[in-house]
Enzyme design. Sequence first.
Site, PDB file in Angstrom:
ATOM      1  N   HIS A 124       0.836  -1.211   0.000  1.00 49.80           N
ATOM      2  CA  HIS A 124       0.000   0.000   0.000  1.00 49.80           C
ATOM      3  C   HIS A 124       0.875   1.267   0.000  1.00 49.80           C
ATOM      4  CE1 HIS A 124      -3.509   2.519   1.368  1.00 49.80           C
ATOM      5  NE2 HIS A 124      -2.505   3.253   1.849  1.00 49.80           N
ATOM      6  N   GLU A 125       1.826   1.327   0.900  1.00 49.83           N
ATOM      7  CA  GLU A 125       2.639   2.545   1.027  1.00 49.83           C
ATOM      8  C   GLU A 125       3.497   2.784  -0.209  1.00 49.83           C
ATOM      9  OE1 GLU A 125       1.847   4.599   3.152  1.00 49.83           O
ATOM     10  OE2 GLU A 125       0.668   3.295   4.446  1.00 49.83           O
ATOM     11  N   HIS A 128       1.707   4.655  -2.751  1.00 54.01           N
ATOM     12  CA  HIS A 128       1.813   6.120  -2.587  1.00 54.01           C
ATOM     13  C   HIS A 128       3.167   6.612  -3.092  1.00 54.01           C
ATOM     14  CE1 HIS A 128      -1.874   6.499  -0.416  1.00 54.01           C
ATOM     15  NE2 HIS A 128      -1.458   5.911   0.700  1.00 54.01           N
ATOM     16  N   HIS A 134      -5.329   7.361  -2.309  1.00 52.69           N
ATOM     17  CA  HIS A 134      -6.309   6.445  -1.727  1.00 52.69           C
ATOM     18  C   HIS A 134      -7.526   6.287  -2.638  1.00 52.69           C
ATOM     19  CE1 HIS A 134      -4.760   7.043   2.635  1.00 52.69           C
ATOM     20  NE2 HIS A 134      -4.188   6.005   2.032  1.00 52.69           N
TER      21      HIS A 134
END
Lengths: 416, 87
Positions: A124-125, A128, A134
């Site tokens: 997930h990170e 980014h 998101h």
Amino acid sequence: SLTPQNKWNKRHLSWRVRTYPKDSALLGRDTVRALMYYALKVWSDITPLNFHEVAGSDADIQIDFTKADHNDGYPFDGPGGTVAHAFFPGERFTAGDTHFDDDEAWTFRSPDSHGMDLFAVAVHEFGHAIGLVHTSAMESIMRPYYQGPVGDPLKYDLPYEDKVRVWQLYGVRDSVSHTNQPGNPSQTPEPPVLLDLPENRSTLLVAQDALDRCTSHFDAVAQIRGEAFFFKGKYFWRLTREKHLVSLRPAQIHRFWRGLPPNLDSVDAVYERPGDHKIVFFKGQKYWVFKDNNVEEGYPRPISDFGLPVDGVDAAFVWLHNDKTYFFKDNNYWRYDDHFRRMDLGFPKDTTLWKGLPLQLDDAMRWSDGSSYFFKGKEYWRVPGSDMEVEAGYPRLIAKDWLRCTEMQSDSPDSD
Amino acid sequence: AAPSLTTEQLDTGVDWLSKFGYLPPPDPVTGQLQTKEALTKAIKVMQKFGGLKETGVLDQATLGLMKTPRCSLPDVSQAEGATRRRR
């Protein structure tokens, strides 16, 4: 969600784990490095980014396990709550850096109740760190909430939603099929076709024709969710808002737009309806309405619902100038009000009112530059703003301007 | 908010909504409080984004989602929030 962030201009990105979890009893340093490697690989497997680990202090992606206020504007808050964050790409010193809250019990291959799966959070990170924001999509790894372990890092396959979003930023890595959706029975590979058999020769012709985006004309063209879709036979090509092809290879219409009859071998016109943003497909005297990429119940229905007295439409598009839907057939066009669901009075009119357009269009679409584009054969015409006249310098070649074909490919003997 | 909501829960909810971009941060000069209308709207946006029923109330499901471990980055940008308020 957040507005789109910058992406990396370079394709080779360095990374380094600068600080490790304090509690090495849970996860050793080598395990942490391996999990970071595999979490980055999830993204680089499908998009042309390359990550390499470095020892120095100037890595693009600096990874830290830290806690409480660590002077970056995003203080951690002890166990639970916020567990990690990463900085979007850009010119800032911190761009790409990824921080994990060292107050969490970071785990790997442990039941959910024992802690926080480091691999899942890292995937997930790093999303980014390469520019993704998101999303509310429940199946996406970029949903902001921790959703538990995601399984074996060596076998993890990103949800399709996330693949499409990263492809929009960086394109597709060679040899990746963007139509392959894991876990969806309708996405399983089709059995190979024995092309030598007479009954299969038409299949071969259709497939070959569809695959040659540089020399073919298109059945339908549409702007959907800001992206361009070029339909040909049973296939379509998809271009991002920046006019980048998601893949050089076409996707099968039936695998993406679910609910069309399996024997449908082409579509006549497609447009995104103003107001509710549903997508309408036309073929002959029938039409289908899609909510996202699933057909609504009750379709197909006859195109007489629109007040169209003809046996099909050549083109359908929404004019940005007045938000009305225009249908073209042969030398006639109609203006339809999708908000009131009725045909405007005084139509059809003669298409010669649109100066410079050819008769019997393949399709038309609006585009985010405020213009309308009309397609026929291998050429397209641009009509800017609220004009009804083709701009000087048109027609131009579709293949060259939209589908990334070289001069040589566009000027193949077929073009005559 | 729901009748059973404590002041602490309300404060926690407002802090959470501000932290993740659903509410503008409180004005440090005037100490301006959030309006009830803005709070209800923010809760609805948060509920929609989180896949919950859009009630506009800090119900148990909403408070539960707010307690779920998550990424620190906001879900809604401040620029987007400003646009929404102007509308």
